[in-house]
Design a protein around this motif. Structure first.
Motif, mmCIF file in Angstrom:
data_model
loop_
_atom_site.group_PDB
_atom_site.id
_atom_site.type_symbol
_atom_site.label_atom_id
_atom_site.label_comp_id
_atom_site.label_asym_id
_atom_site.label_seq_id
_atom_site.Cartn_x
_atom_site.Cartn_y
_atom_site.Cartn_z
ATOM 1 N N ALA A 141 -6.407 41.259 -66.512
ATOM 2 C CA ALA A 141 -6.587 40.469 -65.296
ATOM 3 C C ALA A 141 -8.034 40.041 -65.099
ATOM 4 C CB ALA A 141 -6.102 41.264 -64.082
ATOM 5 N N ILE A 142 -8.978 40.746 -65.715
ATOM 6 C CA ILE A 142 -10.390 40.366 -65.586
ATOM 7 C C ILE A 142 -10.650 39.151 -66.469
ATOM 8 C CG2 ILE A 142 -12.775 41.094 -65.967
ATOM 9 C CD1 ILE A 142 -11.924 43.932 -65.396
ATOM 10 N N LYS A 143 -11.021 38.043 -65.849
ATOM 11 C CA LYS A 143 -11.216 36.787 -66.563
ATOM 12 C C LYS A 143 -12.645 36.277 -66.379
ATOM 13 C CE LYS A 143 -6.745 36.462 -67.486
ATOM 14 N NZ LYS A 143 -6.192 36.635 -68.856
ATOM 15 N N GLY A 144 -13.275 35.931 -67.512
ATOM 16 C CA GLY A 144 -14.572 35.270 -67.454
ATOM 17 C C GLY A 144 -15.771 36.169 -67.303
ATOM 18 N N ASP A 231 -21.336 39.462 -62.487
ATOM 19 C CA ASP A 231 -21.621 40.164 -61.240
ATOM 20 C C ASP A 231 -20.408 40.128 -60.301
ATOM 21 O OD1 ASP A 231 -23.262 41.631 -59.570
ATOM 22 O OD2 ASP A 231 -24.037 39.860 -58.546
ATOM 23 N N ASP A 232 -20.346 41.112 -59.395
ATOM 24 C CA ASP A 232 -19.296 41.180 -58.377
ATOM 25 C C ASP A 232 -17.896 41.144 -58.986
ATOM 26 O OD1 ASP A 232 -20.987 41.428 -56.204
ATOM 27 O OD2 ASP A 232 -21.196 39.264 -55.951
ATOM 28 N N VAL A 233 -17.680 41.938 -60.018
ATOM 29 C CA VAL A 233 -16.357 42.069 -60.626
ATOM 30 C C VAL A 233 -15.588 43.152 -59.886
ATOM 31 C CG1 VAL A 233 -15.076 42.630 -62.724
ATOM 32 C CG2 VAL A 233 -17.222 41.340 -62.873
ATOM 33 N N ILE A 234 -14.397 42.819 -59.405
ATOM 34 C CA ILE A 234 -13.542 43.773 -58.701
ATOM 35 C C ILE A 234 -12.237 43.917 -59.469
ATOM 36 C CG2 ILE A 234 -12.286 44.255 -56.572
ATOM 37 C CD1 ILE A 234 -14.361 42.566 -55.098
ATOM 38 N N LEU A 249 0.689 47.093 -62.199
ATOM 39 C CA LEU A 249 0.204 45.876 -61.549
ATOM 40 C C LEU A 249 -1.310 45.942 -61.517
ATOM 41 C CD1 LEU A 249 0.769 43.279 -59.846
ATOM 42 C CD2 LEU A 249 0.670 44.760 -57.815
ATOM 43 N N GLN A 250 -1.968 44.878 -61.983
ATOM 44 C CA GLN A 250 -3.429 44.824 -61.940
ATOM 45 C C GLN A 250 -3.893 43.519 -61.299
ATOM 46 O OE1 GLN A 250 -5.468 43.899 -65.800
ATOM 47 N NE2 GLN A 250 -3.591 44.648 -66.767
ATOM 48 N N LEU A 251 -4.949 43.634 -60.498
ATOM 49 C CA LEU A 251 -5.540 42.480 -59.828
ATOM 50 C C LEU A 251 -7.037 42.502 -60.079
ATOM 51 C CD1 LEU A 251 -3.425 44.010 -57.611
ATOM 52 C CD2 LEU A 251 -3.650 41.753 -56.557
ATOM 53 N N ALA A 252 -7.613 41.328 -60.269
ATOM 54 C CA ALA A 252 -9.050 41.253 -60.521
ATOM 55 C C ALA A 252 -9.631 39.988 -59.915
ATOM 56 C CB ALA A 252 -9.336 41.287 -62.019
ATOM 57 N N GLN A 253 -10.906 40.113 -59.523
ATOM 58 C CA GLN A 253 -11.643 38.967 -58.995
ATOM 59 C C GLN A 253 -12.997 38.918 -59.675
ATOM 60 O OE1 GLN A 253 -13.548 38.948 -54.932
ATOM 61 N NE2 GLN A 253 -12.007 37.371 -54.565
ATOM 62 N N THR A 254 -13.320 37.760 -60.247
ATOM 63 C CA THR A 254 -14.632 37.532 -60.835
ATOM 64 C C THR A 254 -15.223 36.268 -60.213
ATOM 65 O OG1 THR A 254 -13.861 36.132 -62.675
ATOM 66 C CG2 THR A 254 -13.802 38.538 -63.002
ATOM 67 N N GLU A 255 -16.433 35.922 -60.620
ATOM 68 C CA GLU A 255 -17.057 34.719 -60.088
ATOM 69 C C GLU A 255 -16.332 33.454 -60.540
ATOM 70 O OE1 GLU A 255 -19.169 34.580 -57.849
ATOM 71 O OE2 GLU A 255 -20.294 36.449 -57.835
ATOM 72 N N GLU A 256 -15.520 33.564 -61.599
ATOM 73 C CA GLU A 256 -14.841 32.381 -62.132
ATOM 74 C C GLU A 256 -13.380 32.256 -61.726
ATOM 75 O OE1 GLU A 256 -15.574 31.148 -66.225
ATOM 76 O OE2 GLU A 256 -17.067 32.738 -66.409
ATOM 77 N N ALA A 257 -12.721 33.401 -61.431
ATOM 78 C CA ALA A 257 -11.283 33.304 -61.188
ATOM 79 C C ALA A 257 -10.738 34.548 -60.495
ATOM 80 C CB ALA A 257 -10.546 33.088 -62.507
ATOM 81 N N ASP A 258 -9.588 34.366 -59.828
ATOM 82 C CA ASP A 258 -8.756 35.458 -59.343
ATOM 83 C C ASP A 258 -7.548 35.541 -60.276
ATOM 84 O OD1 ASP A 258 -10.468 35.803 -57.218
ATOM 85 O OD2 ASP A 258 -9.274 34.555 -55.860
#
Length: 337
Positions: A141-144, A231-234, A249-258
């Protein structure tokens, strides 16, 4: 039996010195990889859609214990692989050292990384992805964004991390800073990452949360300003084992995408396992330069059959979020020792 013989030989060889334990483990994998993207108009003439993918890995772990019960040890890895028709290459990892006592372990050097160690980030397969070699790990789920991981390809990140486990709780914090390449710059700072991961397992369930901050890495343009891509990877994940079935189930937020990934696992008969996953990614439209993530839906399926003796037949299919030429299939054998 082979591992016992290796350890016994090491103990005999070190007679007269402090008793140490030496373990050699690893795996091999080989198979065929069909990648539609390699067989399109404009591709190189010597690029074939079907190629051999392979890897052979040896991991060397050494440890000893002080009179006070503190374990001190190290790890190094040797690996050779061939992917997508490229020339085979062999590498040695830089070392990882550790000191452990009770539920606390501190690693120095080629660290594992807090985010890379998060339960639920990877699939429960021999490649921790799809197929023989992960097939691009599109299920993540972690992208970019990049994050620290133990690497076999020469110099590691160069960091320090602490892992503490007690009961069903695990806490993991890591820090790394990559030095610049000699001769290229005298002023530029290396990529710096700090990450934290917390996991709690209760019965057949687990929940995980992780966060990363970073400096001096790859930048993108977002909202008209330069932003650190790492930076700010959740990252959040949860999963359950229902005996014959399992789900994550996995969820991720990066500066480029959810991004969100749902994976399901089923045991079929006594020796077969099927894992299917789907990932949905929404890119940040505020990124005007440096975007590396594709918007859309990707999915895949992985099949494994246990042949016994540490040998597994593996087959996988992936359809990525790209609009065209995004299908790939792999099949082969994986054996561990």
């Amino acid at each position: 039996m082979k591992k016992v013989l290796f350890a016994t030989t090491a103990l005999i060889a070190t007679a007269g010195m402090a008793a140490a334990e030496v373990k050699i483990s690893g795996y091999g994998r080989f198979g065929l990889d069909w990648n539609e993207a390699n067989d399109v108009a404009g591709a190189l003439d010597n690029t074939d859609a079907t190629n051999i993918t392979s890897r052979f890995r040896l991991t060397f772990d050494v440890s000893t214990e002080t009179d006070g019960g503190v374990t001190v040890g190290g790890r190094i890895r040797a690996q050779a692989e061939n992917r997508d028709g490229a020339q085979g290459r062999a590498t040695f990892s830089s070392p990882q050292f550790h000191v452990a006592y009770g539920g606390l372990r501190v690693n120095v050097g080629n660290i594992w990384g807090a985010i890379d160690s998060a339960p639920g980030l990877y699939l429960n397969t021999t490649s921790v992805g799809t197929g023989i070699d992960g097939m691009g790990f599109n299920s993540l789920a972690i992208k970019g964004a990049g994050f620290d991981t133990f690497t076999s390809a020469g110099v590691g990140r160069g960091g320090i991390e602490a892992i503490y486990s007690a009961g069903g709780f695990t806490g993991h914090v890591s820090y790394s800073k990559q030095n610049g390449t000699a001769g290229t710059s005298t002023d530029a700072n290396g990529v710096e990452r700090t990450a934290l991961m917390l996991n709690y397992s209760f019965g057949d369930y687990f929940v995980t949360g992780a966060y990363q901050s970073a400096d001096n890495g790859r930048t993108i343009t977002k909202g008209g300003v330069a932003v650190e891509a790492d930076d700010d990877v959740i990252f959040l994940a949860g999963g359950a084992d229902f005996g014959q079935f399992g789900a994550t189930l996995q969820l991720a937020q990066t500066e480029e995408a959810d991004s969100v990934t749902l994976a399901g696992e089923a045991e079929v008969g006594a020796a077969s396992t099927v894992i299917a996953w789907v990932n949905s990614t929404d890119i940040d439209t505020g990124v005007t330069a440096g975007q590396t993530v594709t918007d859309g839906t990707a999915f895949g399926i992985n099949y494994e059959y246990d042949l016994g003796g540490g040998v597994t037949f593996v087959a996988g299919y992936v359809n990525t979020a790209a609009d065209d030429n995004d299908n790939s299939v792999q099949a082969g054998l994986h054996f561990s020792f």
